[in-house]
Design a protein around this motif. Structure first.
Motif, PDB file in Angstrom:
ATOM      1  N   LEU A   1       2.973  -0.693  -3.538  1.00 23.69           N
ATOM      2  CA  LEU A   1       2.791  -1.247  -2.201  1.00 23.69           C
ATOM      3  C   LEU A   1       1.967  -0.321  -1.307  1.00 23.69           C
ATOM      4  O   LEU A   1       1.241  -0.794  -0.414  1.00 23.69           O
ATOM      5  CB  LEU A   1       4.161  -1.510  -1.562  1.00 23.69           C
ATOM      6  CG  LEU A   1       5.016  -2.577  -2.260  1.00 23.69           C
ATOM      7  CD1 LEU A   1       6.363  -2.724  -1.564  1.00 23.69           C
ATOM      8  CD2 LEU A   1       4.287  -3.914  -2.311  1.00 23.69           C
ATOM      9  N   MET A   2       2.052   0.977  -1.539  1.00 26.22           N
ATOM     10  CA  MET A   2       1.211   1.906  -0.783  1.00 26.22           C
ATOM     11  C   MET A   2      -0.254   1.747  -1.183  1.00 26.22           C
ATOM     12  O   MET A   2      -1.149   1.825  -0.337  1.00 26.22           O
ATOM     13  CB  MET A   2       1.678   3.342  -1.008  1.00 26.22           C
ATOM     14  CG  MET A   2       3.025   3.656  -0.372  1.00 26.22           C
ATOM     15  SD  MET A   2       3.565   5.366  -0.676  1.00 26.22           S
ATOM     16  CE  MET A   2       2.306   6.278   0.244  1.00 26.22           C
ATOM     17  N   VAL A   3      -0.501   1.534  -2.460  1.00 29.25           N
ATOM     18  CA  VAL A   3      -1.877   1.363  -2.942  1.00 29.25           C
ATOM     19  C   VAL A   3      -2.427  -0.008  -2.552  1.00 29.25           C
ATOM     20  O   VAL A   3      -3.550  -0.133  -2.042  1.00 29.25           O
ATOM     21  CB  VAL A   3      -1.941   1.536  -4.476  1.00 29.25           C
ATOM     22  CG1 VAL A   3      -3.324   1.150  -5.009  1.00 29.25           C
ATOM     23  CG2 VAL A   3      -1.600   2.968  -4.865  1.00 29.25           C
ATOM     24  N   GLU A   4      -1.631  -1.050  -2.773  1.00 28.07           N
ATOM     25  CA  GLU A   4      -2.106  -2.413  -2.580  1.00 28.07           C
ATOM     26  C   GLU A   4      -2.146  -2.829  -1.106  1.00 28.07           C
ATOM     27  O   GLU A   4      -3.057  -3.556  -0.685  1.00 28.07           O
ATOM     28  CB  GLU A   4      -1.204  -3.393  -3.340  1.00 28.07           C
ATOM     29  CG  GLU A   4      -1.162  -3.183  -4.848  1.00 28.07           C
ATOM     30  CD  GLU A   4      -2.364  -3.786  -5.557  1.00 28.07           C
ATOM     31  OE1 GLU A   4      -3.075  -4.576  -4.921  1.00 28.07           O
ATOM     32  OE2 GLU A   4      -2.560  -3.457  -6.747  1.00 28.07           O
ATOM     33  N   ASP A   5      -1.155  -2.378  -0.310  1.00 27.61           N
ATOM     34  CA  ASP A   5      -1.056  -2.873   1.062  1.00 27.61           C
ATOM     35  C   ASP A   5      -0.874  -1.785   2.118  1.00 27.61           C
ATOM     36  O   ASP A   5      -0.671  -2.106   3.282  1.00 27.61           O
ATOM     37  CB  ASP A   5       0.112  -3.865   1.161  1.00 27.61           C
ATOM     38  CG  ASP A   5      -0.242  -5.215   0.567  1.00 27.61           C
ATOM     39  OD1 ASP A   5      -0.902  -6.004   1.262  1.00 27.61           O
ATOM     40  OD2 ASP A   5       0.114  -5.462  -0.597  1.00 27.61           O
ATOM     41  N   ARG A   6      -0.911  -0.525   1.703  1.00 20.73           N
ATOM     42  CA  ARG A   6      -0.819   0.597   2.657  1.00 20.73           C
ATOM     43  C   ARG A   6       0.409   0.486   3.564  1.00 20.73           C
ATOM     44  O   ARG A   6       0.342   0.680   4.777  1.00 20.73           O
ATOM     45  CB  ARG A   6      -2.094   0.703   3.506  1.00 20.73           C
ATOM     46  CG  ARG A   6      -3.356   0.922   2.683  1.00 20.73           C
ATOM     47  CD  ARG A   6      -4.583   1.087   3.552  1.00 20.73           C
ATOM     48  NE  ARG A   6      -5.771   1.271   2.754  1.00 20.73           N
ATOM     49  CZ  ARG A   6      -6.178   2.432   2.237  1.00 20.73           C
ATOM     50  NH1 ARG A   6      -5.461   3.516   2.462  1.00 20.73           N
ATOM     51  NH2 ARG A   6      -7.281   2.514   1.521  1.00 20.73           N
ATOM     52  N   ILE A   7       1.534   0.148   2.953  1.00 19.72           N
ATOM     53  CA  ILE A   7       2.759   0.022   3.740  1.00 19.72           C
ATOM     54  C   ILE A   7       3.248   1.387   4.208  1.00 19.72           C
ATOM     55  O   ILE A   7       2.843   2.436   3.672  1.00 19.72           O
ATOM     56  CB  ILE A   7       3.879  -0.664   2.931  1.00 19.72           C
ATOM     57  CG1 ILE A   7       4.322   0.241   1.770  1.00 19.72           C
ATOM     58  CG2 ILE A   7       3.465  -2.032   2.447  1.00 19.72           C
ATOM     59  CD1 ILE A   7       5.675  -0.097   1.223  1.00 19.72           C
ATOM     60  N   ASP A   8       4.135   1.389   5.198  1.00 14.56           N
ATOM     61  CA  ASP A   8       4.789   2.610   5.661  1.00 14.56           C
ATOM     62  C   ASP A   8       5.885   2.958   4.653  1.00 14.56           C
ATOM     63  O   ASP A   8       6.882   2.230   4.554  1.00 14.56           O
ATOM     64  CB  ASP A   8       5.388   2.374   7.045  1.00 14.56           C
ATOM     65  CG  ASP A   8       6.182   3.570   7.559  1.00 14.56           C
ATOM     66  OD1 ASP A   8       6.238   4.617   6.869  1.00 14.56           O
ATOM     67  OD2 ASP A   8       6.771   3.448   8.652  1.00 14.56           O
ATOM     68  N   PRO A   9       5.749   4.048   3.906  1.00 10.87           N
ATOM     69  CA  PRO A   9       6.750   4.353   2.874  1.00 10.87           C
ATOM     70  C   PRO A   9       8.132   4.631   3.443  1.00 10.87           C
ATOM     71  O   PRO A   9       9.138   4.339   2.801  1.00 10.87           O
ATOM     72  CB  PRO A   9       6.166   5.580   2.178  1.00 10.87           C
ATOM     73  CG  PRO A   9       5.248   6.201   3.178  1.00 10.87           C
ATOM     74  CD  PRO A   9       4.663   5.043   3.942  1.00 10.87           C
ATOM     75  N   HIS A  10       8.181   5.183   4.645  1.00 13.73           N
ATOM     76  CA  HIS A  10       9.490   5.492   5.240  1.00 13.73           C
ATOM     77  C   HIS A  10      10.245   4.203   5.565  1.00 13.73           C
ATOM     78  O   HIS A  10      11.463   4.132   5.360  1.00 13.73           O
ATOM     79  CB  HIS A  10       9.295   6.345   6.500  1.00 13.73           C
ATOM     80  CG  HIS A  10       8.658   7.670   6.244  1.00 13.73           C
ATOM     81  ND1 HIS A  10       9.336   8.711   5.657  1.00 13.73           N
ATOM     82  CD2 HIS A  10       7.385   8.104   6.467  1.00 13.73           C
ATOM     83  CE1 HIS A  10       8.525   9.764   5.549  1.00 13.73           C
ATOM     84  NE2 HIS A  10       7.341   9.422   6.024  1.00 13.73           N
TER      85      HIS A  10
END
Length: 246
Positions: free
Chosen positions: A79-88
Motif C-alpha cells: 500500500l505504501m508503494v501502490e498508494d503512498r498511504i500513511d503507514p502509521h
C-alpha cells in the motif's frame, strides 16, 4: 511438514548456544500461541482497511490483500508503494484489536528471564503492538528494546537492509546472536549474516495462516525447529547457555 506433539529438531551441523549473548525474538506467531487469536484479528483488520481504501467487498479485498502479501511481503509495503498511504495510520488501524485473549505465559517468561545476555524483539509490526502483546504475556519487562517496522524505515523482513539496520542500531554481533522466528524465509538473511536460527512452528495447524507460513521446513538456513518455544528454551537452550555464562 507440520509437526505434531511437542518436538524439537536440530540440524546436525547447527551451532549450539554457549556462545550466544544476544537473544532476538520475532513477535507475531512466535512469542504467543495461535490460540491467543492475535493474528486472526490483525489479519481481519488489514482486510477491513483494504475494503475501505478501495471500496471493495470483503472477498475482493481479501484476494487483493493476499496478492499484495505474496508480491510485496507485507500488505503495508504494497500500500505504501501502490498508494503512498500513511503507514502509521495503517498500523494503528491494523493493531486496534482485543487483547483479552492473550494469557499470561509464566513458563515463557521464566525461560526468557533466565537467558544470559541481552533480549530484543524484532518485528514487522509496530512498537506499540509489540509492547501491548508482550505486556499481556507477562514478558515485556525482560526485553531491552523493540526494533519495529518504523525503525526499519517501513522495509519489512526478510529484506537484508532491515536486519543490517537492526544489528547496527543495537550493536549486535550476529555471530553471537540467535533469532527465533515463525516464517522460514525470514531466517535466510540472518543465517547468511552469521546468526543462529530457530524456526518456531505451531503444534497444530493454524487455520488462519497459510500452510507455507507454518511448515517445519528443513533447510540449510534453519538450525533448529520447535513447536514449543518455552519448552525449547527450557530443555535445549538454558542448560547450555547457563552453563557457559560467566
Amino acid at each position: 511438514m507440520l509437526l505434531s506433539q511437542e518436538i524439537h529438531l536440530t540440524a546436525p551441523d547447527a551451532p549450539g548456544f554457549a556462545h550466544v549473548d544476544t537473544w532476538v525474538f520475532d513477535l507475531d506467531n512466535t512469542l504467543y500461541p495461535s490460540d491467543a487469536r492475535v493474528w486472526p484479528q490483525v489479519d481481519e483488520r488489514i482486510t477491513l482497511f483494504v475494503m475501505g481504501l478501495y471500496g471493495l467487498d470483503g472477498l475482493s479485498a481479501r484476494a487483493l490483500q493476499k496478492y499484495f502479501y505474496h508480491r510485496y511481503g507485507t500488505t503495508l509495503k504494497a500500500l505504501m508503494v501502490e498508494d503512498r498511504i500513511d503507514p502509521h495510520a495503517f498500523l494503528d488501524f491494523a493493531h486496534d484489536i482485543d487483547h483479552s485473549t492473550i494469557l499470561l505465559d509464566e513458563a515463557l517468561g521464566d525461560a526468557i528471564e533466565r537467558l544470559p545476555g541481552r533480549k530484543l524483539i524484532l518485528t514487522n509490526g509496530s512498537r506499540r503492538h509489540a509492547e501491548r502483546v508482550a505486556e499481556k504475556l507477562g514478558i515485556f519487562h525482560h526485553f531491552e528494546d523493540v526494533f519495529d517496522i518504523a525503525a526499519a524505515d517501513f522495509i519489512p523482513k526478510p529484506e537484508k537492509i532491515t536486519y543490517e539496520r537492526f544489528l547496527d542500531r543495537h550493536g549486535v554481533d550476529p555471530r553471537r546472536a540467535v533469532l527465533f522466528e515463525d516464517i522460514a524465509r525470514n531466517l535466510v538473511v540472518p543465517h547468511d549474516l552469521g546468526m543462529g536460527t530457530v524456526l518456531v512452528v505451531p503444534p497444530t495447524p493454524d487455520p488462519f495462516r497459510e500452510r507455507f507460513e507454518q511448515e517445519a521446513v528443513k533447510e540449510p538456513h534453519i538450525d533448529h525447529i520447535t513447536n514449543d518455544l518455552a519448552g525449547f528454551l527450557r530443555s535445549c537452550v538454558l542448560p547450555v547457555a547457563e552453563a557457559a555464562a560467566p
